[in-house]
Design a protein around this motif. Structure first.
Motif, PDB file in Angstrom:
ATOM      1  N   ASN A 208       0.706  -1.181  -0.016  1.00 28.79           N
ATOM      2  CA  ASN A 208       0.067   0.074   0.090  1.00 28.79           C
ATOM      3  C   ASN A 208       0.812   1.327   0.038  1.00 28.79           C
ATOM      4  OD1 ASN A 208      -2.235  -1.722  -0.022  1.00 28.79           O
ATOM      5  ND2 ASN A 208      -2.431  -1.467   2.309  1.00 28.79           N
ATOM      6  N   LEU A 209       2.109   1.141  -0.152  1.00 28.71           N
ATOM      7  CA  LEU A 209       3.027   2.505  -0.233  1.00 28.71           C
ATOM      8  C   LEU A 209       2.675   3.401  -1.338  1.00 28.71           C
ATOM      9  CD1 LEU A 209       6.288   0.820   0.711  1.00 28.71           C
ATOM     10  CD2 LEU A 209       5.013   2.348   2.317  1.00 28.71           C
ATOM     11  N   PRO A 210       2.686   4.467  -1.317  1.00 27.28           N
ATOM     12  CA  PRO A 210       2.437   5.410  -2.531  1.00 27.28           C
ATOM     13  C   PRO A 210       3.508   5.485  -3.476  1.00 27.28           C
ATOM     14  CG  PRO A 210       3.004   6.617  -0.551  1.00 27.28           C
ATOM     15  CD  PRO A 210       2.747   5.081   0.025  1.00 27.28           C
ATOM     16  N   LEU A 211       3.373   4.466  -4.292  1.00 36.37           N
ATOM     17  CA  LEU A 211       4.574   4.415  -5.382  1.00 36.37           C
ATOM     18  C   LEU A 211       4.094   4.633  -6.613  1.00 36.37           C
ATOM     19  CD1 LEU A 211       6.701   1.361  -3.784  1.00 36.37           C
ATOM     20  CD2 LEU A 211       7.289   3.943  -3.495  1.00 36.37           C
ATOM     21  N   PRO A 212       4.891   5.032  -7.501  1.00 38.61           N
ATOM     22  CA  PRO A 212       4.421   4.853  -8.839  1.00 38.61           C
ATOM     23  C   PRO A 212       4.088   3.686  -9.671  1.00 38.61           C
ATOM     24  CG  PRO A 212       6.340   6.067  -8.910  1.00 38.61           C
ATOM     25  CD  PRO A 212       6.172   5.500  -7.541  1.00 38.61           C
ATOM     26  N   ALA A 213       3.191   3.695 -10.557  1.00 33.13           N
ATOM     27  CA  ALA A 213       2.520   2.222 -10.890  1.00 33.13           C
ATOM     28  C   ALA A 213       3.632   1.223 -11.475  1.00 33.13           C
ATOM     29  CB  ALA A 213       1.596   2.482 -11.977  1.00 33.13           C
ATOM     30  N   SER A 214       4.795   1.858 -12.108  1.00 39.67           N
ATOM     31  CA  SER A 214       5.700   1.065 -12.403  1.00 39.67           C
ATOM     32  C   SER A 214       6.695   0.558 -11.211  1.00 39.67           C
ATOM     33  CB  SER A 214       6.710   1.741 -13.482  1.00 39.67           C
ATOM     34  OG  SER A 214       7.436   2.818 -12.826  1.00 39.67           O
TER      35      SER A 214
END
Length: 464
Positions: free
Chosen positions: A324-330
């Protein structure tokens, strides 16, 4: 008869000496006939010719010596690598032969570095007892391995059965014979040397032959358990050298002044990466992961078995706080990953090969410093002795066996185990009943035809 005349001077060419004395060599060195060689002129010519020779063939510089050593070392490194891979792909039996040769030569090298007093060299049976104890130990250890892994062959052979059932007692009696021989060979004035040799021989047997025995068992369990630990040690050694040159600043241990902390840690990281990648490749081939059930198998014929679950990919769920970390989709972390448990085990193997196995090399360095020798021998040009290249491999192979048996091996009743219990615990009639029961079960399951059961019943009836 005429009397000899005194003070008569004879004319000599170029002679101007008094009293008609013939000039001595020392006196004639300064005066000589032109064109006639004297000792001074001869010496001068010889010296000039030597100087010319020296100018024509200059002494080899330190750089040239290092260059020649490097070339020799590189050539023999490729020769050893080529021989190793050829043996490994040719079959397990060839690898076993190489390991056997290595442990014999290593034992010889370790025994040879001990200083032998000149007055003790002619003692009877000193060398013979060393080789006798080596043979006895190898007989015991090889016999244990053969009986354990090939019970289904050894226990049904009429000749080998007595040796298999009484193997440990035979080995013990062979050792006792050597012990009695040693005590009988003790001579006054040489007790200290003889007991030192006795202890030194047993230390070499433990450090080399016993540990090589576990490497042999690794081969029987599957080629991967032999090749992977060996390649990890070699990789760690290479990257320790590279990282030490590139980043090394802090000395690691006084026994090996060239070893640095930076090289030590850098090699650990590189070895883990190599181990992870190599394991991923080797797991795909049954020739590497299957235990030995055919000593005639090679890379082309292959082996067949049910793979150990450690080589089968399993699903592992990633904790939600990571997914659930706010990371880019890639860069998003998946909730589930599939990975083989062996990839986790290899982290332990690589860590041991990087942080613990090098201490086997440090131990060997301390041993060589004790006896003031540079290498254990000259078995490999440019490398020194076999022991110089195998000092870390022995302890790594020992660890691989212990770790495999403790955390990876699956213990199931094998055909050899069942036969061993039947032969040692049942009489002839009970064994016949076991055979009939198994035959009936196989007939009911449709594995064999019913006439086999009728045949066995008829044979048993005639016997009664």
């Amino acid at each position: 008869m005429a009397k000899p005349r005194r003070n008569v001077q004879f004319q000599h060419r170029g002679s101007n000496h008094q009293n008609g004395r013939r000039p001595s060599i020392s006196e004639s060195e300064g005066v000589s006939e032109p064109g006639s060689p004297t000792r001074a002129s001869l010496n001068g010519k010889l010296e000039s010719s030597k100087e010319e020779d020296e100018t024509e063939i200059p002494p080899q510089s330190e750089y040239e010596k290092k260059k020649q050593t490097f070339i020799t070392r590189t050539i023999w490194s490729f020769v050893m690598i080529a021989g190793f891979f050829t043996a490994m792909f040719s079959g397990h039996l060839y690898v076993i032969a190489i390991v056997t040769g290595i442990q014999i030569v290593s034992f010889k090298e370790v025994i040879a570095i001990a200083n032998v007093p000149s007055r003790a060299k002619n003692l009877r049976f000193t060398r013979s007892l060393n080789w006798y104890f080596l043979g006895t130990t190898m007989y015991f250890l090889y016999g244990e391995s053969v009986i354990y892994y090939f019970k289904h062959i050894v226990l049904v052979d009429k000749v080998l059965l007595p040796f298999a059932t009484h193997h440990r007692f035979i080995s013990f009696m062979l050792y006792v014979i050597g012990f009695v021989f040693f005590v009988g060979s003790l001579q006054k004035g040489h007790y200290r040397f003889q007991f030192t040799q006795f202890a030194w021989t047993h230390m070499a047997l433990y450090l080399i032959v016993v540990q090589a025995h576990f490497i042999m068992n690794n081969i029987f369990e599957g080629m991967i358990w032999f090749f992977l630990p060996a390649s990890l040690v070699i990789t760690n050694d290479i990257f320790a050298y590279i990282c030490g040159i590139a980043f090394g600043r802090t000395q690691l241990i006084k026994l090996s002044p060239k070893k640095t902390v930076e090289g030590f840690v850098g090699a650990w990281i590189c070895t883990i990466i190599f181990g992870f990648a190599m394991t991923n490749v080797l797991m795909r081939y049954k020739y590497f992961i299957c235990p030995v059930n055919d000593l005639g198998a090679n890379i082309f014929t292959g082996l067949s078995c049910t793979p150990n679950p450690v080589f089968i990919h399993q699903a592992y769920h990633i904790p939600s706080f990571l997914t659930n970390l706010p990371l880019p989709a890639s860069l998003q972390i998946p909730s589930t990953v599939h990975i083989a448990p062996m990839q986790f085990h290899i982290l332990v193997f690589a860590t041991f090969a990087s942080l613990i196995a090098p201490f086997g090399g440090f131990f060997a360095s301390g041993l060589k410093r004790t006896f003031k020798v540079k290498d254990f021998g000259e078995s490999i040009p440019g490398h020194g002795g076999i022991t110089d290249r195998m000092d870390c491999q022995f302890i790594m192979g020992f660890f691989a066996f212990m770790y495999y048996q403790s955390f990876i091996a699956i213990y199931r009743a094998s055909v050899g185990d069942v036969m061993e219990r039947a032969i040692q615990g049942l009489d002839a009639e009970e064994m016949v009943e076991v055979v009939k029961g198994l035959s009936k079960y196989m007939v009911n399951q449709g594995f064999v035809e019913e006439r086999l059961l009728d045949c066995l019943t008829g044979v048993v009836g005639k016997r009664k």
